[in-house]
Design a protein around this motif. Structure first.
Motif, PDB file in Angstrom:
ATOM      1  N   SER A   1       4.514  68.051  26.971  1.00  0.00           N
ATOM      2  CA  SER A   1       3.093  68.039  27.325  1.00  0.00           C
ATOM      3  C   SER A   1       2.460  69.310  26.797  1.00  0.00           C
ATOM      4  CB  SER A   1       2.935  67.953  28.837  1.00  0.00           C
ATOM      5  OG  SER A   1       3.503  66.747  29.310  1.00  0.00           O
TER       6      SER A   1
ATOM      7  N   LYS B   1      -8.646  65.099  21.532  1.00  0.00           N
ATOM      8  CA  LYS B   1      -7.746  64.687  20.453  1.00  0.00           C
ATOM      9  C   LYS B   1      -7.854  65.595  19.233  1.00  0.00           C
ATOM     10  CE  LYS B   1      -7.503  59.689  21.242  1.00  0.00           C
ATOM     11  NZ  LYS B   1      -7.851  58.380  20.659  1.00  0.00           N
TER      12      LYS B   1
ATOM     13  N   GLU C   1      -2.564  67.044  27.907  1.00  0.00           N
ATOM     14  CA  GLU C   1      -2.012  65.876  27.223  1.00  0.00           C
ATOM     15  C   GLU C   1      -0.535  65.755  27.560  1.00  0.00           C
ATOM     16  OE1 GLU C   1      -1.251  64.033  22.778  1.00  0.00           O
ATOM     17  OE2 GLU C   1      -2.688  65.675  23.004  1.00  0.00           O
TER      18      GLU C   1
ATOM     19  N   LYS D   1       3.634  61.683  26.623  1.00  0.00           N
ATOM     20  CA  LYS D   1       3.507  60.254  26.311  1.00  0.00           C
ATOM     21  C   LYS D   1       2.108  59.892  25.823  1.00  0.00           C
ATOM     22  CE  LYS D   1       7.209  58.844  29.365  1.00  0.00           C
ATOM     23  NZ  LYS D   1       8.218  58.504  28.398  1.00  0.00           N
ATOM     24  N   GLY D   2       1.258  60.915  25.604  1.00  0.00           N
ATOM     25  CA  GLY D   2      -0.051  60.684  24.994  1.00  0.00           C
ATOM     26  C   GLY D   2      -1.207  60.457  25.936  1.00  0.00           C
TER      27      GLY D   2
ATOM     28  N   GLN E   1      -5.684  57.433  26.297  1.00  0.00           N
ATOM     29  CA  GLN E   1      -4.448  57.661  25.534  1.00  0.00           C
ATOM     30  C   GLN E   1      -4.779  58.138  24.131  1.00  0.00           C
ATOM     31  OE1 GLN E   1      -1.781  57.165  28.250  1.00  0.00           O
ATOM     32  NE2 GLN E   1      -0.897  56.967  26.234  1.00  0.00           N
ATOM     33  N   ARG E   2      -3.843  58.907  23.548  1.00  0.00           N
ATOM     34  CA  ARG E   2      -3.969  59.353  22.158  1.00  0.00           C
ATOM     35  C   ARG E   2      -3.897  58.149  21.243  1.00  0.00           C
ATOM     36  NH1 ARG E   2      -4.393  63.357  18.934  1.00  0.00           N
ATOM     37  NH2 ARG E   2      -4.317  64.965  20.513  1.00  0.00           N
TER      38      ARG E   2
END
Length: 114
Positions: free
Chosen positions: A43, A60, A83, A86-87, A113-114
């Motif tokens: 993370s 992002k 973050e 796991k995105g 989510q990314r």
């Protein structure tokens, strides 16, 4: 709002809109060690400038990664992106100044989510 007890090892996993405070385990994404909030399990914490919007797109794109939030250096209104490995991405705000002997409050808003 997550409220961390002073001097305790509590943290949370960032998996969706409602992260809950948990006792430290090796499965947590973020946790409080007495004077820091640390990222774990791939993370990361992303520092935002005051003028940057707290959006998913900003979180992002910004690459100012830091390894820890130092509790005593937190000021009311400071914002960061968290973050998970796991995105999952959240905007995190400190509503109060950080004081080592106090409970630490962090307002966590899940962005996606990314």
């Amino acid at each position: 709002m997550l409220t961390f007890p002073p001097g305790e090892d509590y943290g949370f996993r960032l998996r969706g809109p409602d992260p809950t405070l948990e006792r430290y385990s090796k499965a947590l994404d973020f946790y409080r060690e007495h004077d820091d909030v640390l990222a774990d399990n791939n993370s990361r914490i992303i520092a935002l400038k005051p003028e940057e919007p707290g959006t998913l797109a900003t979180c992002k794109s910004v690459t100012r990664f830091i390894t820890a939030l130092i509790v005593d250096e937190l000021e009311a209104g400071m914002r960061f992106c968290f973050e998970s490995g796991k995105g999952a991405i959240a905007l995190v705000e400190s509503p109060n100044n950080g004081v080592l002997s106090d409970f630490l409050e962090l307002k966590v808003q899940y962005l996606g989510q990314r």
